[in-house]
Design a protein around this motif. Structure first.
Motif, PDB file in Angstrom:
ATOM      1  N   LEU A 527      66.428  46.321  68.030  1.00 25.79           N
ATOM      2  CA  LEU A 527      66.208  47.430  67.102  1.00 25.79           C
ATOM      3  C   LEU A 527      64.853  47.303  66.412  1.00 25.79           C
ATOM      4  O   LEU A 527      64.125  48.294  66.240  1.00 25.79           O
ATOM      5  CB  LEU A 527      67.332  47.456  66.059  1.00 25.79           C
ATOM      6  CG  LEU A 527      67.291  48.591  65.020  1.00 25.79           C
ATOM      7  CD1 LEU A 527      67.376  49.948  65.713  1.00 25.79           C
ATOM      8  CD2 LEU A 527      68.432  48.434  64.021  1.00 25.79           C
ATOM      9  N   HIS A 528      64.509  46.060  66.044  1.00 26.62           N
ATOM     10  CA  HIS A 528      63.204  45.832  65.403  1.00 26.62           C
ATOM     11  C   HIS A 528      62.074  46.183  66.366  1.00 26.62           C
ATOM     12  O   HIS A 528      61.073  46.798  65.977  1.00 26.62           O
ATOM     13  CB  HIS A 528      63.110  44.361  64.977  1.00 26.62           C
ATOM     14  CG  HIS A 528      61.768  44.000  64.397  1.00 26.62           C
ATOM     15  ND1 HIS A 528      61.344  44.462  63.158  1.00 26.62           N
ATOM     16  CD2 HIS A 528      60.747  43.221  64.897  1.00 26.62           C
ATOM     17  CE1 HIS A 528      60.128  43.993  62.918  1.00 26.62           C
ATOM     18  NE2 HIS A 528      59.744  43.237  63.951  1.00 26.62           N
ATOM     19  N   GLY A 529      62.257  45.816  67.646  1.00 27.65           N
ATOM     20  CA  GLY A 529      61.240  46.134  68.643  1.00 27.65           C
ATOM     21  C   GLY A 529      61.059  47.625  68.835  1.00 27.65           C
ATOM     22  O   GLY A 529      59.931  48.128  68.960  1.00 27.65           O
ATOM     23  N   ILE A 530      62.199  48.369  68.851  1.00 30.00           N
ATOM     24  CA  ILE A 530      62.134  49.836  68.999  1.00 30.00           C
ATOM     25  C   ILE A 530      61.426  50.453  67.797  1.00 30.00           C
ATOM     26  O   ILE A 530      60.598  51.365  67.926  1.00 30.00           O
ATOM     27  CB  ILE A 530      63.554  50.408  69.155  1.00 30.00           C
ATOM     28  CG1 ILE A 530      64.177  49.945  70.480  1.00 30.00           C
ATOM     29  CG2 ILE A 530      63.543  51.930  69.085  1.00 30.00           C
ATOM     30  CD1 ILE A 530      65.645  50.286  70.622  1.00 30.00           C
ATOM     31  N   THR A 531      61.747  49.956  66.586  1.00 25.53           N
ATOM     32  CA  THR A 531      61.121  50.479  65.362  1.00 25.53           C
ATOM     33  C   THR A 531      59.620  50.223  65.376  1.00 25.53           C
ATOM     34  O   THR A 531      58.813  51.091  65.004  1.00 25.53           O
ATOM     35  CB  THR A 531      61.757  49.811  64.121  1.00 25.53           C
ATOM     36  OG1 THR A 531      63.166  50.006  64.169  1.00 25.53           O
ATOM     37  CG2 THR A 531      61.204  50.404  62.847  1.00 25.53           C
ATOM     38  N   GLN A 533      57.716  49.848  68.030  1.00 31.83           N
ATOM     39  CA  GLN A 533      57.079  50.717  69.021  1.00 31.83           C
ATOM     40  C   GLN A 533      56.939  52.133  68.482  1.00 31.83           C
ATOM     41  O   GLN A 533      55.925  52.799  68.700  1.00 31.83           O
ATOM     42  CB  GLN A 533      57.900  50.721  70.309  1.00 31.83           C
ATOM     43  CG  GLN A 533      57.264  51.539  71.431  1.00 31.83           C
ATOM     44  CD  GLN A 533      58.081  51.490  72.710  1.00 31.83           C
ATOM     45  OE1 GLN A 533      59.002  50.696  72.823  1.00 31.83           O
ATOM     46  NE2 GLN A 533      57.739  52.325  73.679  1.00 31.83           N
ATOM     47  N   ALA A 534      57.965  52.590  67.732  1.00 30.45           N
ATOM     48  CA  ALA A 534      57.914  53.932  67.141  1.00 30.45           C
ATOM     49  C   ALA A 534      56.764  54.035  66.150  1.00 30.45           C
ATOM     50  O   ALA A 534      56.061  55.058  66.081  1.00 30.45           O
ATOM     51  CB  ALA A 534      59.235  54.245  66.451  1.00 30.45           C
ATOM     52  N   ASN A 535      56.525  52.958  65.377  1.00 26.81           N
ATOM     53  CA  ASN A 535      55.417  52.956  64.415  1.00 26.81           C
ATOM     54  C   ASN A 535      54.079  53.000  65.123  1.00 26.81           C
ATOM     55  O   ASN A 535      53.138  53.667  64.670  1.00 26.81           O
ATOM     56  CB  ASN A 535      55.499  51.713  63.525  1.00 26.81           C
ATOM     57  CG  ASN A 535      56.683  51.789  62.572  1.00 26.81           C
ATOM     58  OD1 ASN A 535      57.139  52.871  62.224  1.00 26.81           O
ATOM     59  ND2 ASN A 535      57.171  50.633  62.141  1.00 26.81           N
ATOM     60  N   TRP A 536      53.955  52.264  66.260  1.00 28.45           N
ATOM     61  CA  TRP A 536      52.709  52.277  67.023  1.00 28.45           C
ATOM     62  C   TRP A 536      52.377  53.680  67.534  1.00 28.45           C
ATOM     63  O   TRP A 536      51.233  54.047  67.669  1.00 28.45           O
ATOM     64  CB  TRP A 536      52.821  51.326  68.210  1.00 28.45           C
ATOM     65  CG  TRP A 536      52.732  49.878  67.822  1.00 28.45           C
ATOM     66  CD1 TRP A 536      52.218  49.366  66.665  1.00 28.45           C
ATOM     67  CD2 TRP A 536      53.175  48.764  68.609  1.00 28.45           C
ATOM     68  NE1 TRP A 536      52.320  47.987  66.658  1.00 28.45           N
ATOM     69  CE2 TRP A 536      52.899  47.591  67.847  1.00 28.45           C
ATOM     70  CE3 TRP A 536      53.773  48.621  69.866  1.00 28.45           C
ATOM     71  CZ2 TRP A 536      53.204  46.308  68.313  1.00 28.45           C
ATOM     72  CZ3 TRP A 536      54.068  47.359  70.328  1.00 28.45           C
ATOM     73  CH2 TRP A 536      53.790  46.211  69.562  1.00 28.45           C
ATOM     74  N   GLU A 537      53.452  54.455  67.851  1.00 21.48           N
ATOM     75  CA  GLU A 537      53.246  55.798  68.398  1.00 21.48           C
ATOM     76  C   GLU A 537      53.196  56.861  67.306  1.00 21.48           C
ATOM     77  O   GLU A 537      53.364  58.055  67.565  1.00 21.48           O
ATOM     78  CB  GLU A 537      54.354  56.112  69.413  1.00 21.48           C
ATOM     79  CG  GLU A 537      54.303  55.166  70.620  1.00 21.48           C
ATOM     80  CD  GLU A 537      55.382  55.472  71.648  1.00 21.48           C
ATOM     81  OE1 GLU A 537      56.095  56.485  71.477  1.00 21.48           O
ATOM     82  OE2 GLU A 537      55.519  54.704  72.618  1.00 21.48           O
TER      83      GLU A 537
END
Length: 550
Positions: A527-531, A533-537
């Protein structure tokens, strides 16, 4: 079959032939022909023929023919009285007439036997005739039939249905010997009263089980909401080599629908195809096909649900309602409405098909999700005026949801005010949902205050969270803080979100904020990884929906 003279050896030959035909009789038409021949050959007065005729008429459920035959008898014997008592006992509409027949039997001087009391107890169980059944029990004790296995089993069944499982258990424990039917009656008693631990103990103690034993447990657990236990038992039943009957299959499919177990649901569908279509060249029953539609729809596989529906040679109101509900739940409002129109144009009047209360819930739900306001109004009005169905609270809930989603908040509120039923939290919640969509914080404030005042602490949590989100949309931050403070004072907390995912045939349960899951570290790491990645995009979350959710 030609008429034969009733004399000498030819008469005996004829009687043997007729009795043989009665033994092999498998339809009402053939039975009527045989009966006619008996009358023409002056043999309809013989007790052995009368008994067989009565027994067959009762088995076929043709009470009128049984009564007509019985009324011609001058002095019926006990076995003949038993058949007419049995006939009424099997009739859902008039089991009390078995008691009337018994009273006439006793008044005529005929002596009741064990079969009399067993059939009578079955009638009392079916009709809920508690006092009468207890009186029969007294007669059983007086007449010395208390050790008749058939009668004792009927007593267990009667008390399990009408008198409570405690009384049934007392009779059961007093039995010197027990049949599988005795155990099954006791098992059904525990299942009926929702005591699944007691049912499991009886099931485990059974020296011998049959398909009824297994089906009672599987279906009972499914109806009682214990779906995991139902499927576990279903698996045991299959591994034990017991042939899976339609009741067990329907129960298992219901449990699959509740749990979202698509893998097992598909296996059951394959089993049904192999057993009925391939092996016996026949179609599954209506109930089984309807259960398959419901299972696929609940698992979100709408194409397979529709395929099952289209392959059904005969459809019922439940079939149409199930597929309409399936499309409605998937947000396919137009398709659901088209199916409803097809039901009205193609099937109404055929096999007594007509929309019922549940059908209209599905159609109105479809209109709500698709935004078909005018169609929804017309369908809602047609319920009473065209079909004579008075809307229930669920139908008003659908209409309030439809109007609220579409922005007709005043009309939705007006409908709540004029409806003849007391509005529940679902209706107010639908109106609040509309207020959130259309950012009407003033109306939402009045509605929420009314709802919270009427609900208990646990029920109020979700509506307070919704109100807080509405205030956040309107940037009324002080009101957001006030709602959060009110939640703290009331001691309420929104129930955490849950989800179920099936991976490789295994169901995995997830709960928001849960740290007890054995793989919680990896779940939160992902979940932390998905969050991240979402911030990077440059994804910007809508934080107004989660201000007070945690």
């Amino acid at each position: 079959m030609g008429s034969l003279p009733a004399s000498g050896s030819s008469s005996r030959s004829f009687q043997q032939r007729v009795f043989s035909l009665l033994q092999r009789c498998n339809s009402l038409n053939i039975l009527l022909q045989i009966h006619t021949q008996l009358i023409l050959n002056s043999l309809s007065y013989k007790n052995n023929f009368i008994f067989k005729l009565l027994s067959l008429y009762v088995s076929y459920g043709h009470l009128h023919h049984a009564h007509t035959l019985f009324s011609t008898l001058h002095k019926p014997t006990t076995p003949l009285w038993n058949q007419i008592i049995r006939a009424h006992a099997r009739t859902p509409a008039a089991p009390f007439k078995s008691v009337e027949c018994y009273n006439r039997m006793v008044a005529s001087g005929s002596e009741p036997d064990g079969f009399t009391y067993s059939f009578l107890l079955s009638a009392c169980a079916r009709g809920g005739l508690v006092w009468e059944g207890e009186q029969v029990h007294c007669k059983v004790l007086v007449k010395g039939y208390c050790y008749n296995l058939f009668v004792e089993t009927s007593l267990v069944n009667f008390y399990a249905v009408c008198g409570g499982v405690g009384k049934a258990r007392y009779v059961f424990d007093e039995m010197n010997q027990r049949s599988v039917a005795s155990w099954n009656s006791m098992l059904a008693g525990y299942v009926r009263c929702g005591d699944f631990d007691g049912a499991r103990r009886v099931f485990d103690e059974m020296p011998c089980r049959n398909v009824v034993s297994w089906t009672t447990m599987v279906a009972g657990c499914a109806r009682g909401g214990k779906c995991k236990q139902a499927l576990s038992l279903f698996g045991e039943m299959s591994r034990a080599g017991v042939e899976l009957d339609q009741v067990a299959l329907v129960a298992a499919l219901t449990a699959c629908a509740e749990l979202g177990d698509l893998k097992l649901g598909r296996w059951i569908h394959w089993y049904v195809e192999q057993r009925f279509v391939v092996r016996n060249n026949e179609q599954p029953s209506l109930r089984l096909s309807n259960a398959l539609i419901h299972m696929y729809a609940s698992c979100g596989i709408i194409d397979d649900a529709y395929r099952v529906f289209m392959n059904m040679p005969r459809k019922s109101t439940v079939s149409w309602t199930s597929i309409i509900m399936a499309f409605a739940k998937q947000g396919l409002g137009k398709e659901a409405l088209d199916l409803f129109k097809a039901m009205l144009s193609d099937s109404v009047g055929v096999n007594e098909i007509r929309p019922d209360e549940v059908t209209f819930i599905g159609v109105l739900c479809a209109c709500s999700h698709a935004g078909f306001v005018d169609e929804g109004r017309q369908i809602f009005a047609s319920m009473k005026h065209t079909w004579g169905i008075h809307p229930r609270i669920e139908h008003y809930g659908c209409m309030v949801d439809l109007l609220s989603r579409a922005g007709f908040l005043d009309e939705a509120q007006g409908l709540i005010k004029i409806m003849p039923l007391k509005p529940n939290d679902v209706l107010w919640g639908a109106l609040l949902g509309g207020c959130r969509i259309h950012k009407n914080s003033e109306l939402a404030s009045g509605v929420a205050n009314k709802v919270v005042a009427e609900l208990n602490v646990n029920q109020a949590a979700g509506y307070l969270v919704l109100l807080s989100n509405i205030y956040a949309f309107a940037k009324r931050w002080q009101d957001v803080v006030a709602v959060r403070q009110k939640m703290i004072e009331m001691g309420v907390k929104k129930p955490p979100g849950r989800s179920v995912v099936q991976i490789n045939g295994v169901l995995h349960n997830f709960m928001a904020g849960d740290v007890t899951h054995k793989h919680s570290y990896y779940i939160y790491e992902t979940l932390h990884g998905i969050t991240k990645q979402a911030n990077w995009e440059d994804y910007e979350p809508d934080i107004t929906e989660v201000l007070v959710d945690a």
